[in-house]
Design a protein around this motif. Structure first.
Motif, short mmCIF file in Angstrom:
data_model
loop_
_atom_site.label_atom_id
_atom_site.label_comp_id
_atom_site.label_asym_id
_atom_site.label_seq_id
_atom_site.Cartn_x
_atom_site.Cartn_y
_atom_site.Cartn_z
N LEU A 14 0.83 -1.20 0.00
CA LEU A 14 0.00 0.00 0.00
C LEU A 14 0.87 1.25 0.00
CD1 LEU A 14 -2.58 -0.91 2.78
CD2 LEU A 14 -3.22 -0.32 0.45
N LEU A 15 0.29 2.33 -0.49
CA LEU A 15 0.85 3.66 -0.27
C LEU A 15 -0.19 4.45 0.52
CD1 LEU A 15 2.82 6.00 -0.63
CD2 LEU A 15 1.78 6.45 -2.87
N ILE A 16 0.19 4.92 1.69
CA ILE A 16 -0.71 5.69 2.54
C ILE A 16 -0.22 7.14 2.56
CG2 ILE A 16 -1.60 5.99 4.88
CD1 ILE A 16 -1.37 2.99 5.23
N VAL A 17 -1.11 8.06 2.17
CA VAL A 17 -0.77 9.48 2.10
C VAL A 17 -1.50 10.18 3.25
CG1 VAL A 17 -0.78 11.55 0.68
CG2 VAL A 17 -0.57 9.31 -0.40
N LEU A 18 -0.74 10.80 4.14
CA LEU A 18 -1.29 11.51 5.29
C LEU A 18 -0.96 12.99 5.13
CD1 LEU A 18 -0.25 9.00 8.11
CD2 LEU A 18 -2.45 9.16 6.90
N ASP A 19 -1.99 13.79 4.93
CA ASP A 19 -1.81 15.18 4.54
C ASP A 19 -1.96 16.11 5.74
OD1 ASP A 19 -1.38 17.31 2.87
OD2 ASP A 19 -3.45 17.44 2.19
N ASP A 20 -0.95 16.95 5.96
CA ASP A 20 -0.98 18.03 6.95
C ASP A 20 -0.94 17.50 8.39
OD1 ASP A 20 -0.84 20.64 7.60
OD2 ASP A 20 -2.87 21.18 7.01
N ALA A 21 0.07 16.68 8.68
CA ALA A 21 0.26 16.20 10.05
C ALA A 21 0.74 17.35 10.93
CB ALA A 21 1.28 15.07 10.07
N SER A 22 0.24 17.39 12.16
CA SER A 22 0.58 18.51 13.04
C SER A 22 1.64 18.16 14.06
CB SER A 22 -0.68 19.00 13.76
OG SER A 22 -1.22 17.96 14.56
N SER A 23 1.80 16.87 14.37
CA SER A 23 2.76 16.50 15.41
C SER A 23 3.10 15.03 15.31
CB SER A 23 2.17 16.79 16.80
OG SER A 23 1.07 15.93 17.05
N ASP A 24 4.19 14.64 15.98
CA ASP A 24 4.56 13.23 16.06
C ASP A 24 3.51 12.44 16.83
OD1 ASP A 24 7.35 12.84 14.84
OD2 ASP A 24 7.62 14.61 16.07
N ALA A 25 2.91 13.06 17.84
CA ALA A 25 1.88 12.36 18.62
C ALA A 25 0.69 11.99 17.75
CB ALA A 25 1.44 13.24 19.80
N GLN A 26 0.34 12.85 16.82
CA GLN A 26 -0.77 12.54 15.91
C GLN A 26 -0.36 11.48 14.89
OE1 GLN A 26 -1.69 15.37 12.85
NE2 GLN A 26 -3.90 15.09 13.08
N LEU A 27 0.89 11.53 14.43
CA LEU A 27 1.32 10.65 13.35
C LEU A 27 1.63 9.23 13.81
CD1 LEU A 27 2.07 10.41 10.35
CD2 LEU A 27 4.38 11.18 10.95
N THR A 28 2.19 9.07 15.00
CA THR A 28 2.68 7.75 15.44
C THR A 28 1.63 6.65 15.36
OG1 THR A 28 4.36 8.77 16.85
CG2 THR A 28 3.73 6.50 17.36
N PRO A 29 0.38 6.85 15.82
CA PRO A 29 -0.59 5.76 15.72
C PRO A 29 -0.96 5.41 14.26
CG PRO A 29 -1.31 7.42 17.29
CD PRO A 29 -0.18 8.01 16.53
#
Length: 609
Positions: A393-408
């Motif tokens: 898969l390719l997962i595109v996550l747009d406009d992450a605000s922090s590592d805490a939001q991204l890690t999960p």
């Protein structure tokens, strides 16, 4: 929305300001601001339905007569029609206008809500999305279209009107339903479709397309024996009732099931990405670097997650570049490409649980109804990582605000690649995998402007175009907005917009067009700053564009406060830093010209001493 008279005059009565809603996709009815408007008798309902179905065109007396009485109108038909129309005028009030024109009547309902018109618009949009393989959007639009129905169309009109109009409307409904089922099947939602399709096939046993979809859904749910039974029953009914054999679609679905085709492949999600942006000019090197990072194959069982991070100041084109790269890499990910926006429309960071629920649904794991509110984050992460295990898969996550939001949101499998955009550098993604977007050079910015406005027009006024992009300071969003304004005004010389941008006091106001507004984009970025940094930003603007040191900024707001605020602004890509060039080796900072302008316009609050 309030309905105004056709002549544009102000409403003389309160009725004209009320919201009228007309219903044809079920019993014909009218509501005013949510309250039912009484319509006495079948004939009144019929006249209203005929006038609405004409969509503002002239309805001849003969057409109304045929709908009311068929081939046997009474001698007083014209006077009765006149009476029915008069009653309609009375109950509907001034919110709509029924005009007598020549040999008939015209109903003007501009601004009112008509369920049929809403259905047709949503169905048309859903059909286009399905054609373009935007299956998630197609399913949502078509589901809303079907939600416009409240029963059988025209349920309380004369049999004469029903005979002519209901088959056509019900056919449109059936087609929309079939398209919505196609979208759900493409998204891998076959298991949840089986109960609905079983019910539909029971109600419409001779509808071959519905039966074909049921066979496909059963096959993909590993219920082949039931699929064979459904086909055999359909073949028997068609033979007994119509004397025909199954058609192409039903036969093809049955043969695919017998051959074992499509059961695994169709469970995989398709490409779910934003529309490909036309203008990513000047980002060739960055796009090549991102593709290299994402297409690097895992070297073994211990391989790390392939991830790439795009950073840059607000309006630098991160989202457009990520969409372009994801589209160009899609074929390398046979299990699909999934996109999720990590910010709400107002700029607030979305909760990881909500994002995970959205991604799981796109991957064919919607869970139980209401599960998003009941599931804890750990359970969603577990399901997400299990779902993506061994998938390419390719997962595109747009406009992450922090590592805490991204890690999960990090997948566990090295076969899955991750593309993230953010206004800040995130330690979750290694620095060697981070691609920063700097402002465009003048030539690239002129090329971007030409893509929006037209190359001939820009080349004819090249000096003015160069002045324009310099005022935009290489920010792609600002160039796009300026280009959109010029494209909408083909009679304007480029120099006219340049004159507006030349004045710093009007520059930000001029960089606004439609939904594109530079000030709003910058405000969204500022909303993520700590209150302390947001408070001192207008004071920092007094230091000027730079380069300047924290010591110089400290003369305005205090050294400790300046050092903390400057570092936060750098992290938010609202300020750039460069190696020290002073005798003391101090770090130097620069404002982007447009950020500096915006900061200078913010109100200054008194600083604590």
């Amino acid at each position: 929305m309030a309905v105004r008279p056709a002549d544009g005059s102000a409403e003389p009565h309160t009725d004209a300001a009320a919201v009228l809603e007309f219903r044809l996709l079920g019993p014909v009815s009218v509501t005013r601001s949510g309250t039912a408007v009484p319509l006495p008798g079948t004939k009144i309902h019929t006249v209203l339905a005929v006038l609405l179905l004409a969509r503002g065109a002239l309805v001849a007396d003969g057409r109304l007569s045929a709908a009311l009485w068929g081939d046997a109108p009474p001698p007083t038909s014209n006077s009765q029609i006149y009476t029915y129309v008069s009653r309609l005028r009375k109950v509907l009030g001034d919110a709509v206008r029924i005009s007598r024109k020549g040999p008939g009547y015209v109903l003007d309902v501009k601004g009112a809500d008509v369920d049929l018109f809403s259905f047709e618009q949503l169905d048309r949009q859903g059909r286009q999305a399905l054609k373009e393989h935007r299956h998630e959007e197609a399913g949502r639009l078509l589901g809303r279209a079907l939600g416009c129905w409240s029963g059988h169309a025209l349920d309380n009109v004369t049999e004469h009107l029903l005979q002519f109009e209901r088959p056509r409307l019900e056919f449109l409904r059936a087609e929309a339903l079939e398209r919505r089922i196609q979208a759900d099947l493409a998204l891998g939602r076959h298991r949840s479709l089986v109960p609905e399709l079983l019910s539909l096939v029971a109600r419409f046993p001779m509808e071959e397309n519905l039966r074909a979809h049921l066979i496909t859904a059963l096959h993909r749910s590993d219920r082949q024996a039931e699929a064979v039974q459904v086909y055999g029953e359909g073949r028997r009914i068609l033979d007994e009732q119509l004397g025909v054999v199954p058609g192409e679609q039903l036969s093809r679905a049955y043969l695919r099931m017998l051959r074992g085709e499509g059961a695994g492949a169709q469970r995989r999600p398709l490409v779910l990405l934003p529309v490909r942006a036309a203008a990513v000019t000047g980002r060739t090197a960055e796009a090549s670097r991102l593709r290299s990072l994402l297409l690097r194959r895992p070297s073994g069982p211990g391989s790390r997650l392939r991830a790439a991070l795009v950073t840059g100041m607000p309006g630098s084109g991160k989202t457009a570049l990520a969409a372009e790269v994801a589209h160009s890499c899609a074929r390398a990910f046979p299990d699909g490409v999934v996109h999720a926006d990590l910010q709400d429309a107002d700029g607030a960071a979305r909760r990881p649980a909500a994002v995970l629920t959205e991604i799981l649904s796109a991957l064919g794991d919607p869970g139980d109804a209401g599960q998003a509110s009941r599931s804890d984050l750990n359970d969603l992460v577990r399901r997400y990582r299990a779902r993506t295990a061994n998938f390419q898969l390719l997962i595109v996550l747009d406009d992450a605000s922090s590592d805490a939001q991204l890690t999960p949101l990090l997948p566990a499998s090295p076969d899955t690649a991750l593309l993230v955009t953010s206004r800040t550098r995130l330690v979750t993604v290694p620095a060697v995998c981070t691609v920063p977007l700097e402002p465009l050079g003048d030539e690239d910015a002129v090329a971007l402007l030409a893509e929006t406005v037209g190359a001939e027009r820009i080349h004819a006024e090249l000096p003015a175009a160069r002045d324009l992009v310099r005022y935009c300071a290489g920010l792609p969003l600002a160039v796009r907005i300026a280009g959109a304004r010029l494209a909408a005004r083909p009679h304007w010389p480029v120099a006219r917009l340049v004159a507006q941008l030349a004045d710093p006091r009007s520059r930000l106001a001029a960089l606004s067009y439609g939904e594109l507004e530079l000030t709003r984009t910058l405000n969204r970025a500022l909303s993520r700053l700590s209150p302390a940094t947001a408070a001192v930003l207008p004071w920092l603007a007094a230091v000027g564009p730079g380069p300047f040191t924290a010591r110089l900024a400290g003369d305005v707001i205090g050294l400790a406060e300046a050092e903390r605020a400057l570092e936060e602004l750098v992290d938010a890509c609202l300020l750039s830093s460069e190696p020290g060039g002073t005798a003391l080796g101090e770090e130097r900072y620069r404002f982007h010209p447009l950020v500096l302008l915006h900061a200078g316009e913010l109100p200054r609050r008194e600083l604590p001493r």
